[in-house]
Structures are given as C-alpha cells and as structure tokens.
Enzyme design. Structure first.
Site, PDB file in Angstrom:
ATOM      1  N   ASN A  23       0.808  -1.219   0.000  1.00 32.40           N
ATOM      2  CA  ASN A  23       0.000   0.000   0.000  1.00 32.40           C
ATOM      3  C   ASN A  23       0.840   1.267   0.000  1.00 32.40           C
ATOM      4  O   ASN A  23       0.305   2.361  -0.182  1.00 32.40           O
ATOM      5  CB  ASN A  23      -0.951  -0.002   1.196  1.00 32.40           C
ATOM      6  CG  ASN A  23      -2.055  -1.035   1.049  1.00 32.40           C
ATOM      7  OD1 ASN A  23      -2.327  -1.509  -0.058  1.00 32.40           O
ATOM      8  ND2 ASN A  23      -2.683  -1.403   2.149  1.00 32.40           N
ATOM      9  N   ARG A  93      -7.691  -1.522  -7.988  1.00 33.25           N
ATOM     10  CA  ARG A  93      -8.267  -0.221  -7.674  1.00 33.25           C
ATOM     11  C   ARG A  93      -7.213   0.873  -7.559  1.00 33.25           C
ATOM     12  O   ARG A  93      -7.485   2.037  -7.848  1.00 33.25           O
ATOM     13  CB  ARG A  93      -9.058  -0.300  -6.365  1.00 33.25           C
ATOM     14  CG  ARG A  93     -10.286  -1.172  -6.455  1.00 33.25           C
ATOM     15  CD  ARG A  93     -11.045  -1.214  -5.145  1.00 33.25           C
ATOM     16  NE  ARG A  93     -12.173  -2.127  -5.263  1.00 33.25           N
ATOM     17  CZ  ARG A  93     -13.336  -1.804  -5.815  1.00 33.25           C
ATOM     18  NH1 ARG A  93     -13.509  -0.583  -6.277  1.00 33.25           N
ATOM     19  NH2 ARG A  93     -14.311  -2.678  -5.898  1.00 33.25           N
ATOM     20  N   CYS A 117     -15.847  -0.863  -9.510  1.00 34.66           N
ATOM     21  CA  CYS A 117     -15.703   0.264  -8.587  1.00 34.66           C
ATOM     22  C   CYS A 117     -16.994   1.056  -8.543  1.00 34.66           C
ATOM     23  O   CYS A 117     -17.244   1.894  -9.387  1.00 34.66           O
ATOM     24  CB  CYS A 117     -14.562   1.177  -9.024  1.00 34.66           C
ATOM     25  SG  CYS A 117     -14.294   2.549  -7.896  1.00 34.66           S
ATOM     26  N   PRO A 123     -15.497   4.576  -2.812  1.00 35.55           N
ATOM     27  CA  PRO A 123     -15.668   5.621  -3.813  1.00 35.55           C
ATOM     28  C   PRO A 123     -14.375   6.297  -4.247  1.00 35.55           C
ATOM     29  O   PRO A 123     -13.398   6.358  -3.522  1.00 35.55           O
ATOM     30  CB  PRO A 123     -16.579   6.633  -3.104  1.00 35.55           C
ATOM     31  CG  PRO A 123     -16.262   6.462  -1.650  1.00 35.55           C
ATOM     32  CD  PRO A 123     -15.978   4.997  -1.482  1.00 35.55           C
ATOM     33  N   ASP A 304      -7.651  -3.727   7.666  1.00 39.10           N
ATOM     34  CA  ASP A 304      -6.924  -4.792   6.982  1.00 39.10           C
ATOM     35  C   ASP A 304      -6.413  -5.882   7.923  1.00 39.10           C
ATOM     36  O   ASP A 304      -5.850  -6.877   7.470  1.00 39.10           O
ATOM     37  CB  ASP A 304      -5.748  -4.211   6.183  1.00 39.10           C
ATOM     38  CG  ASP A 304      -6.180  -3.613   4.860  1.00 39.10           C
ATOM     39  OD1 ASP A 304      -7.353  -3.775   4.481  1.00 39.10           O
ATOM     40  OD2 ASP A 304      -5.345  -2.970   4.189  1.00 39.10           O
ATOM     41  N   ILE A 326     -15.223   0.583   8.630  1.00 37.40           N
ATOM     42  CA  ILE A 326     -14.581   1.202   7.464  1.00 37.40           C
ATOM     43  C   ILE A 326     -15.246   0.780   6.160  1.00 37.40           C
ATOM     44  O   ILE A 326     -15.660   1.615   5.356  1.00 37.40           O
ATOM     45  CB  ILE A 326     -13.078   0.860   7.419  1.00 37.40           C
ATOM     46  CG1 ILE A 326     -12.399   1.257   8.738  1.00 37.40           C
ATOM     47  CG2 ILE A 326     -12.409   1.567   6.240  1.00 37.40           C
ATOM     48  CD1 ILE A 326     -12.449   2.725   9.065  1.00 37.40           C
TER      49      ILE A 326
END
Length: 417
Positions: A23, A93, A117, A123, A304, A326
């Site tokens: 990430n 994504r 998506c 979003p 996560d 989340i």
C-alpha cells in the site's frame, strides 16, 4: 489455479523478514510520473499488484526497470501516453492513483474506473471532487475519468478520510500553481511514506503525518532514492499466525511504531511482545484470549487486520465482538471460518465470536486479500488438512507467504490445479 494445502504442525519458531508495504509501493511507483528524472525505489514487494502497476506505467511510456527482487527504477521522462486503459486498471483499484500525477504534469489524463468500482462502496468521488476544486475539468464517459486543465492551489476539505484520495490529491498538489491546503487527510504510515518521498523529489509539504497538509506547488520535481516502509499488515498477519499456533518468532525489517494498536491487542490476547526500532518478537505459550475489535482509521485498529483477528478469536478462550466501521461487506470470511467449525454470527457491521477449542480442516475459498490470510491462519491451527482455493487474492498482497511461514515450521504448500 493454485491452492494452498495447510496442516497444523505445532508451534512456529524462527525468524521472518517482512516485505515492503504494497500500500506504500503502489502510490510511490505512480509518483514516478511526476518527474522526468529517475525514481529509485528499494524494499519493493514483488507482488501481482506491483507487476500490474509496472505494466501500467510502461504502457504510458515510462521506463521501468527492476531486479525482480526488491528494487525498481522508474523514469517518467519517456511518458508519451496519458491514458490508463481498462485492460490494466480493471484488476486493481490503486490504478486510479495515476490520475493526479498525470494530470498535474501533463494537463490531461484518462483513467478507466477500476473494475467493479461503485462510486458508493469504495468511492473515488473524493479524488474527483478535490481535483475539480483545483481547477480540473472532469467528465466520466464510456467508463473513463477524463480530466484536463492546469491545476491551481486551493483549499480542499475531504468529506471522508480516504487514503487513496489523500495520496492522489497530494501528488497533484506538488505541481499545482500556488498553495494547496488538504484537510481531513488520512495519516496512515503509507501516506506519510509517500509524502516523505515527494519531499526528497523536491516537493514542498508541511504537516506530514497530520490531518492537514499544506503543499506549495513547484515547477518541477526531480528523481530520488527511497526505501518503501515495511508492511505493517504482513507483519500483523505473521504475528497472528504465531498467536494461534504458539511459539516464538522474530520479525525483521518491521516497523513496530506503525502498528502499536495491533501489538496492544496481541498482548491483550496473551502474547508476550518485544520490539526494537526495526524488529518485533512474539512469544505465545497459551490459548489466546478473545479480544474485542473495532476498526477505525489510523492510528486506530486497521480494517486490513480485522479478518486475521477474527481467525484468532475463533479459537480463543471466551467471546468477543468485532465491529467493522470502514468497509461494508467485509465479513465474507465468516462463512468459510464457520465451515471449519468456528462459531461466528453477524448482525449488520458486527460479528459475534464464541471461541471454540479447535477448528477442523476443510476446503475453503478465499474471497478477498485479507480474508485469504484469515483462512491460512485458521488452517495452521485446524485439525486435519485445510485447502485454501482462489489464492490469487492472497498473491496480490503477500510475497511468498507459504515460503515465509514454512521457514518457521508451518506445514504449508502451494499446489496447482
């Protein structure tokens, strides 16, 4: 299609080296589009998503070299295409992160909306709203975000805390004319890592690590060398694996300061944790205790890590609640864990877990990246053989997970078909 076969093999003992954070690596690679110079990245995990990003950047004309171990060189001086096509974007994504840097440097960008998506569940609207506030003209046409215009500094207050949105707008602001104030920023370690790299490239950013960052735009950025921050989620996953099997494992190339809440929860579950600047040791000699979890934005408990702790709680002493605030629909691992004998019920965004003495091996399907990890963890402590199918999800976020776990005594192998 590959599968993982897992059997309980007693406590885990030894050392594991933690990879760089996916990430963090993906936005850092996209930052290479901001300069005609060369960005040298070290400690990059060799994952499916990293390879997809490499193909995406190369498709835009960037020169991308790698040693196929942990280092990349990205030169944006050869970029000749400002379109990111659906064929590459559909699988990942994070591809939307080329939008901000491409628009900022070239004045135009076309990026396919990521596959599946919905501008609802995960979003991209905050990305687009922020860029429009900075002067971009944006239309969504034929499945593509089409943006053009010279960006100018302004105040952007994000409606929700968004990691990707913060990263996209931060990169765009570095080359915008004037000063941009970004409010309600995500403060995850991966965002901080990106900001620190951008500063090395010549960006002027203040407030790094806080919810408000101020960016003074510059005419151009230059190349630099940067090492990707260690993956706190991979580290947390291995710690949960030891917590469920017992044993003592030392994690090298770790960043304990980025995962203090996770470490606290492991201590609450009965683990003995020691840590230095770049290592973490876990010693587990008892059945884990059930711990309540509530996911929130950083520095709170990370979403996560929710699935991995669900697996740990499944065999823990006592009962607990796991609340997911989340993302919606992030309990897809629960039915699979229940097939292994777990006692978990869900109601809305809350899971109620009653620990059982032992799980039993079963054939289970991975439904997403972190759900995959929870099933691997469960399999390490289950009676009999567990087969985890659809592990391409796992390969998106874990580098050689079967080899790393196998090196500390886990009985786990990858098989084809």
């Amino acid at each position: 299609m590959d599968k993982l076969k897992i059997s309980a093999n007693g406590p885990l003992n030894g050392e594991i080296t933690v990879s760089g954070a996916k990430n963090a690596a993906l936005p850092l690679m996209c930052a290479g589009l901001l300069t005609s110079g060369t960005l040298r990245l070290k400690n990059v995990p060799m994952l499916a998503d990293v390879k997809t990003t490499q193909k995406l950047l190369q498709g835009m004309g960037a020169r991308v070299l790698t040693d196929n171990i942990s280092e990349f060189e990205i030169n944006g001086g050869t970029v000749n295409n400002t379109c990111a096509p659906y064929e590459l974007v559909r699988t990942m994504r994070a591809s939307i992160l080329v939008l901000g840097p491409t628009l900022a440097r070239f004045g135009e960008a076309q990026v396919s909306l990521p596959g599946g998506c919905a501008i609802g569940s995960r979003p991209v609207d905050q990305h687009l709203k922020g860029l429009e506030a900075m002067g971009a003209e944006i239309v969504i046409e034929h499945g593509y975000v089409k943006a053009k215009g010279k960006l100018k500094g302004t105040r952007v207050a994000m409606d929700v805390v968004t990691v990707g949105g913060t990263e996209n707008l931060l990169m765009a602001a570095t080359l915008a004319e004037g000063t941009t104030v970004l409010e309600n920023c995500a403060i995850e370690p991966e965002v901080v890592d990106l900001a620190e790299c951008l500063v090395k490239m010549g960006a002027k950013i203040s407030g790094i690590g806080t919810s408000t960052m101020i960016v003074e735009g510059v005419d151009e950025l230059h190349g630099c060398e940067h090492s990707v921050v260690p993956d706190r989620i991979e580290a947390g996953t291995f710690l949960c694996a030891v917590a469920i099997t017992g044993g003592r494992v030392v994690l090298r190339n770790a960043a304990p300061k980025t995962m203090e809440v996770v470490l606290d929860k492991l201590v609450e579950a009965g683990a003995v944790i020691e840590a230095g600047d770049d290592w973490i040791a876990i010693d587990m000699r008892q059945r884990p205790k059930a711990v309540d979890i509530r996911t929130v934005v950083h520095p709170g408990f990370p979403t996560d890590m929710q699935a991995q702790f669900m697996a740990l709680n499944a065999v823990a002493e006592g009962s607990c609640r796991v609340v997911e605030t989340i993302f919606e629909n992030r309990f897809m691992h629960v039915p699979e864990l229940n097939r292994m004998g777990a006692n978990i019920t869900t109601e809305g965004n809350t899971a109620f877990v009653q620990g059982v003495e032992r799980l039993s091996g079963a054939v289970v399907k991975a439904t997403d990246l972190r759900a995959s990890a929870s099933l691997v963890i469960a399999g390490l402590a289950a009676r009999g053989e567990t087969v985890v199918e659809q592990i391409y999800h796992l390969d998106r976020g874990y580098e050689n997970i079967e080899k790393k776990l196998g090196s500390v005594g886990a009985k786990i192998e990858r098989v084809s078909g």
